[in-house]
Design an enzyme around this catalytic site. Structure first.
Site, PDB file in Angstrom:
ATOM      1  CB  SER A 289      56.105  29.270 -22.489  1.00 33.40           C
ATOM      2  OG  SER A 289      55.931  29.097 -23.728  1.00 33.40           O
TER       3      SER A 289
ATOM      4  CG  ASP B 160      62.812  30.818 -26.742  1.00 28.48           C
ATOM      5  OD1 ASP B 160      62.346  30.133 -27.569  1.00 28.48           O
ATOM      6  OD2 ASP B 160      61.985  31.412 -26.032  1.00 28.48           O
TER       7      ASP B 160
ATOM      8  CG  HIS C 287      60.288  28.026 -25.489  1.00 28.07           C
ATOM      9  ND1 HIS C 287      60.148  29.405 -25.526  1.00 28.07           N
ATOM     10  CD2 HIS C 287      59.293  27.379 -25.115  1.00 28.07           C
ATOM     11  CE1 HIS C 287      59.112  29.611 -25.010  1.00 28.07           C
ATOM     12  NE2 HIS C 287      58.548  28.464 -24.772  1.00 28.07           N
TER      13      HIS C 287
END
Length: 369
Positions: free
Chosen positions: A152, A315, A348
């Site tokens: 991320s 995601d 995610h």
């Protein structure tokens, strides 16, 4: 593995926009041993709400290990028998009041005034995170990285490393990442900021001597948590309508159980979080374009590292198309780039919870030239 938080202090730091911070402090952790040549270091760069605690436990009876404990350790893809794994807390970390986080940001005392910086703290970028990490590594005698990897927001830092110091990075691994904050991403990030900006207790960032804008922070953290999860996992965990809940059907002030759950979880997180730090983190992500140049291609042209992109199929926060865009751009530039997707139901969060599904891909990429 047992691990300890260590402390690094940097005297005098100039940000990418030319502003000066007299003193920067960050915490860091490491696993494995640095070899005599100092060429076996792998840097792990952490995600938005994370910290340097990527693996191991501080004490044997800790309930949870670091977030990537499944891939960091002896015989694992990030093999601590071979490599020196290191991670540091970022500037403006989300949790400056966490006793196990060391960071510098708006909640830090400004030596010029003896008061918290507040919004006088300089705007910082992902490149600034990288520069502080670079200073830490140089203090340990590490001039080059065997690899850099992060999930991320950590993927943004990993990619930036490969551009800022192309000759010092051999391998770059981007997990659930992107190459630039496009208009859609920037507006989405702004939605995380709005609850804080509209909390009357925020007081234009001047709340350190009074009541904190807890309600705004709680709502921001709720939005972040929800964005990181997929509809599949939410719907599997919370069954909204059947049978109908009596309380919200009878009184508008009553919440659904799932709403109360998320509110409680987010409220617990506010204990260590800081409203201004969240705003600065959001801005750093909004400003991101790999290489800090005018175009993404301009930045990607500088990369010399072998690259691997591992987005999560489900995601919705950082969609696989964002990682695929960088991968394909690198291939068109004649760079070495590889791509695979992490399957799972978490969305995610598959970048943390399901990373072992790509353990073999990671091991091959890290250990082969």
């Amino acid at each position: 593995m047992l691990v300890e938080k260590k402390h690094y202090k940097l005297q005098g730091f100039t940000t990418s926009n030319g502003q000066f911070i007299p003193e920067v402090e960050v915490g860091w952790e490491s696993w494995g041993k640095l070899n005599a040549q100092r060429d076996n270091a792998i840097l792990v760069t952490h995600y938005f709400s994370g910290a340097s605690h990527a693996a191991g436990r501080y004490q044997e009876d800790d309930l949870l290990a670091g977030y990537w404990d499944s891939i960091i350790g002896p015989g694992k893809p990030l093999d601590t028998d071979k490599y020196f794994i290191i991670s540091s807390d970022t500037l403006v970390n989300q949790e400056p009041f966490n006793p196990r986080v060391i960071t510098t940001g708006p909640a830090t005392i400004n030596p010029a005034t003896g008061k918290p910086w507040g919004l006088d703290f300089p705007v910082v970028t992902i490149r600034d995170f990288v520069e502080v990490q670079r200073s830490l590594l140089l203090s340990l005698g590490i001039e080059a990285l065997y690899a850099v990897i992060g999930p991320s927001m950590g993927s943004l830092q990993a990619l930036e490393w490969s551009i800022a110091y192309p000759e010092a990075v051999k391998r770059m691994i981007s997990v659930i990442g992107m190459g630039e904050a496009d208009a859609w991403s920037c507006l989405g990030l702004q939605q995380w900021a709005e609850p804080i900006l509209n909390d009357p207790l925020w007081c234009e960032g001047n709340y350190y001597n009074g009541a904190s804008p807890v309600a705004g922070v709680q709502q921001t953290l709720m939005q972040i948590s929800l964005a990181a999860m997929s509809p599949t996992i939410i719907n599997r965990t919370f069954k909204k309508h059947y049978p109908l809940e009596e309380a919200p059907a009878k009184a508008i002030r009553q919440n659904f159980r799932m709403v109360d759950y998320f509110k409680a979880q987010s409220l617990a997180q506010t204990k260590y979080a800081d409203a201004n730090h969240l705003l600065y983190l959001i801005r750093a992500n909004q400003l991101f374009i790999a290489g800090q140049g005018k175009t993404l291609t301009e930045g990607l042209q500088k990369i010399q590292a072998k690259c691997l992109f591992l987005p999560a199929t489900n995601d919705l926060l950082l969609r696989p198309a964002l990682a695929k865009k960088i991968h394909q751009a690198l291939l068109s530039l004649g760079k070495r780039s590889f791509y695979a997707e992490i399957e799972g139901d978490w969305g995610h969060l598959d970048g943390l919870n399901s990373i072992t599904s790509q353990a073999e891909t990671l091991s091959q990429f890290i250990n082969q030239d």
